[in-house]
Design a protein around this motif. Structure first.
Motif, PDB file in Angstrom:
ATOM      1  N   PRO A 108       0.775  -1.006   0.264  1.00 32.23           N
ATOM      2  CA  PRO A 108       0.284  -0.101  -0.029  1.00 32.23           C
ATOM      3  C   PRO A 108       0.998   1.125   0.355  1.00 32.23           C
ATOM      4  CG  PRO A 108      -0.266  -1.237   2.664  1.00 32.23           C
ATOM      5  CD  PRO A 108       0.701  -2.135   1.220  1.00 32.23           C
ATOM      6  N   ARG A 109       2.026   1.111   0.773  1.00 31.79           N
ATOM      7  CA  ARG A 109       3.051   2.248   0.476  1.00 31.79           C
ATOM      8  C   ARG A 109       4.647   1.962   0.975  1.00 31.79           C
ATOM      9  NH1 ARG A 109       1.502   7.331   0.935  1.00 31.79           N
ATOM     10  NH2 ARG A 109      -0.442   6.972   2.645  1.00 31.79           N
ATOM     11  N   ARG A 110       5.174   2.470   0.072  1.00 33.08           N
ATOM     12  CA  ARG A 110       6.620   1.780   0.163  1.00 33.08           C
ATOM     13  C   ARG A 110       7.354   2.299   0.908  1.00 33.08           C
ATOM     14  NH1 ARG A 110       8.905   3.320  -5.637  1.00 33.08           N
ATOM     15  NH2 ARG A 110       7.157   5.183  -4.997  1.00 33.08           N
ATOM     16  N   LEU A 111       8.188   1.549   1.494  1.00 30.69           N
ATOM     17  CA  LEU A 111       9.610   2.436   2.677  1.00 30.69           C
ATOM     18  C   LEU A 111      11.016   2.262   1.944  1.00 30.69           C
ATOM     19  CD1 LEU A 111       7.905   0.706   4.608  1.00 30.69           C
ATOM     20  CD2 LEU A 111       9.554   0.039   5.801  1.00 30.69           C
ATOM     21  N   ARG A 112      11.101   3.412   2.351  1.00 30.20           N
ATOM     22  CA  ARG A 112      11.960   3.782   1.546  1.00 30.20           C
ATOM     23  C   ARG A 112      13.500   4.601   2.167  1.00 30.20           C
ATOM     24  NH1 ARG A 112      11.193   0.506  -1.231  1.00 30.20           N
ATOM     25  NH2 ARG A 112      11.074   0.614  -3.901  1.00 30.20           N
ATOM     26  N   GLN A 113      14.482   4.604   2.425  1.00 26.73           N
ATOM     27  CA  GLN A 113      15.217   4.929   2.561  1.00 26.73           C
ATOM     28  C   GLN A 113      15.997   6.684   1.678  1.00 26.73           C
ATOM     29  OE1 GLN A 113      17.704   3.809   5.727  1.00 26.73           O
ATOM     30  NE2 GLN A 113      17.046   1.960   4.466  1.00 26.73           N
ATOM     31  N   TYR A 165      10.152  10.044  -4.314  1.00 25.64           N
ATOM     32  CA  TYR A 165       9.368   9.238  -2.520  1.00 25.64           C
ATOM     33  C   TYR A 165       8.626  10.482  -1.659  1.00 25.64           C
ATOM     34  CZ  TYR A 165      13.999   7.196  -3.651  1.00 25.64           C
ATOM     35  OH  TYR A 165      14.925   6.479  -4.440  1.00 25.64           O
ATOM     36  N   GLU A 166       7.367  11.107  -2.556  1.00 24.64           N
ATOM     37  CA  GLU A 166       6.885  11.995  -1.877  1.00 24.64           C
ATOM     38  C   GLU A 166       5.802  10.899  -1.578  1.00 24.64           C
ATOM     39  OE1 GLU A 166       6.194  15.189  -4.600  1.00 24.64           O
ATOM     40  OE2 GLU A 166       7.636  16.188  -4.665  1.00 24.64           O
ATOM     41  N   ASP A 167       5.024  10.241  -2.083  1.00 30.27           N
ATOM     42  CA  ASP A 167       4.111   9.162  -1.344  1.00 30.27           C
ATOM     43  C   ASP A 167       4.791   8.127  -0.543  1.00 30.27           C
ATOM     44  OD1 ASP A 167       1.815   9.309  -1.714  1.00 30.27           O
ATOM     45  OD2 ASP A 167       1.912   7.063  -1.953  1.00 30.27           O
ATOM     46  N   CYS A 168       5.715   7.750  -0.001  1.00 29.90           N
ATOM     47  CA  CYS A 168       6.336   7.154   0.670  1.00 29.90           C
ATOM     48  C   CYS A 168       7.343   6.823   1.883  1.00 29.90           C
ATOM     49  CB  CYS A 168       7.986   6.444  -0.492  1.00 29.90           C
ATOM     50  SG  CYS A 168       8.088   6.030  -1.794  1.00 29.90           S
ATOM     51  N   TRP A 169       6.747   5.911   2.604  1.00 35.10           N
ATOM     52  CA  TRP A 169       7.457   5.398   4.252  1.00 35.10           C
ATOM     53  C   TRP A 169       8.687   6.263   3.964  1.00 35.10           C
ATOM     54  CZ3 TRP A 169       3.519   6.759   7.057  1.00 35.10           C
ATOM     55  CH2 TRP A 169       1.954   6.136   7.128  1.00 35.10           C
ATOM     56  N   LEU A 170       9.515   6.803   4.818  1.00 39.62           N
ATOM     57  CA  LEU A 170      11.150   7.979   4.390  1.00 39.62           C
ATOM     58  C   LEU A 170      11.107   7.414   5.650  1.00 39.62           C
ATOM     59  CD1 LEU A 170      10.750  10.535   2.159  1.00 39.62           C
ATOM     60  CD2 LEU A 170      11.476   8.175   2.093  1.00 39.62           C
ATOM     61  N   PRO A 224       4.817  14.037   3.669  1.00 36.51           N
ATOM     62  CA  PRO A 224       4.656  13.666   4.117  1.00 36.51           C
ATOM     63  C   PRO A 224       4.064  12.624   5.097  1.00 36.51           C
ATOM     64  CG  PRO A 224       3.297  13.496   2.280  1.00 36.51           C
ATOM     65  CD  PRO A 224       4.779  14.255   1.435  1.00 36.51           C
ATOM     66  N   HIS A 225       5.299  12.003   4.543  1.00 38.59           N
ATOM     67  CA  HIS A 225       4.828  10.650   5.254  1.00 38.59           C
ATOM     68  C   HIS A 225       6.223   9.728   5.802  1.00 38.59           C
ATOM     69  CE1 HIS A 225       1.018   9.767   3.798  1.00 38.59           C
ATOM     70  NE2 HIS A 225       1.591   9.857   2.523  1.00 38.59           N
ATOM     71  N   ALA A 226       6.785  10.925   6.191  1.00 40.44           N
ATOM     72  CA  ALA A 226       8.743  11.152   6.501  1.00 40.44           C
ATOM     73  C   ALA A 226       8.106  10.683   8.491  1.00 40.44           C
ATOM     74  CB  ALA A 226       9.636  12.559   6.580  1.00 40.44           C
TER      75      ALA A 226
END
Length: 330
Positions: free
Chosen positions: A157-162, A179-184, A206-208
């Motif tokens: 549903p939402r990717r994790l990225r670094q 990356y704006e829509d990822c968990w960061l 917003p999902h940082a």
């Protein structure tokens, strides 16, 4: 362990043996294990499974579902440590004698052997799992217990990225738009820590969730040694009177400032008197910041044997604020 549920297909029955997490210190006596270790209690539990299975019809296929950390498996940061007796893992040989072992505990989908696998978690639980695709295994057992396995990817549903970079780069460069829509998890490489960094990053991302810094530095470019070089613990002369900022704290202004005693109720009065006497004066070579830090470290209102290791009472916090205000005026 000795009363498994069954499923039936065209080839006959399949027995499912559930082995929850077995806390060695709590269950080793009940299971008759040799000692309170993971290997001992799981071995004892599997002995009971094999004994029950041997009493079933010959065409009974068997699946064990177990919560365990098997030697050789890959871990991530989000699993709970289950070390007991100094050893957190068990050998895969513990599970011999059954047709398939479906393991839980580790979050990565992985294969220990042809008949022992972890499906992992359907969602990532830490950023250490960001580069590992989430999946599950679909297992077919035929009439002869021969196994066919397929890995099926889970929806994300939402990717994790670094992300790593300077604050300005991350906020302005177009290549980060994906990356704006990822968990960061964001790591800033700025030499100095930017002001309100997370708040500014969340305007674009917003999902940082997590913010780290690659440089452990203050915004002040001077080292502590250079900032205090040439300064003494003495604030100089206050209208001919000496007021000392020593490691013993503000209670030791006592000789020259009559309000400064060792009782806490005297401290606000003492600081007010310092402010009155020092109004409009400057003391070359004195660091008022040093005075504030000494007071805030818990030395104030207590003799040396009763310093409070950085914890301030309400009175001490009030004194801290008053003294800081004095420092601002001089």
């Amino acid at each position: 362990m000795t009363a498994p549920p069954f499923l039936h297909d065209e080839h006959g029955p399949v027995a499912f043996y559930g082995l929850p997490y077995l806390e060695p210190g709590l269950v080793h006596t009940h299971l008759g294990a040799e000692k309170p270790s993971h290997h001992a209690v799981l071995s004892a539990a599997m002995d009971k499974v094999r004994t029950d299975l041997a009493a079933r019809p010959a065409n009974t296929r068997s699946v064990v579902l177990a919560h365990a950390f098997v030697t050789g498996a890959d871990t991530s940061d989000s699993e709970r440590d289950i070390t007991a007796g100094g050893v957190p893992s068990v050998s895969a040989s513990v599970f011999t004698g059954v047709d398939y072992v479906a393991l839980g505990h580790l979050h990565r989908c992985q294969q220990i052997s042809e008949r022992i696998r972890y499906s992992g978690s359907p969602l990532a639980y830490s950023f250490s799992e960001a580069d590992y695709p989430k999946a599950t295994w679909l297992i077919d057992l035929d009439a002869n217990s021969d196994l066919t396995a397929r890995k099926i990817l889970c929806p994300v549903p939402r990717r994790l990225r670094q992300l790593t970079g300077t604050l300005n780069d991350l906020l302005t460069q177009p290549e980060h738009a994906d990356y704006e829509d990822c968990w960061l998890h964001i790591t800033l490489t700025d030499t100095d820590r930017p002001h309100m960094a997370m708040e500014r990053l969340r305007e674009r991302f917003p999902h940082a969730l997590k913010l780290s810094f690659s440089h452990q530095r203050d915004t002040d470019t001077q080292s502590y040694r250079s900032r205090v070089n040439g300064r003494s613990d003495c604030c100089g002369s206050v209208r001919g009177e000496q007021a000392r900022f020593s490691g013993l704290g503000i209670a030791h202004f006592g000789e020259r400032i009559p309000f400064a005693g060792t009782r806490r109720m005297d401290l606000p009065l003492a600081i007010d008197e310092i402010a009155r006497r020092s109004a409009g004066l400057r003391f070359p070579g004195c660091s008022w910041v040093g005075a504030v830090l000494l007071t805030g470290s818990g030395c104030c209102a207590a003799p040396p044997s009763r310093r409070c290791n950085g914890r301030m009472s309400m009175v001490q916090r009030d004194c801290f604020c008053r003294l800081q205000a004095v420092g601002d005026t001089v």
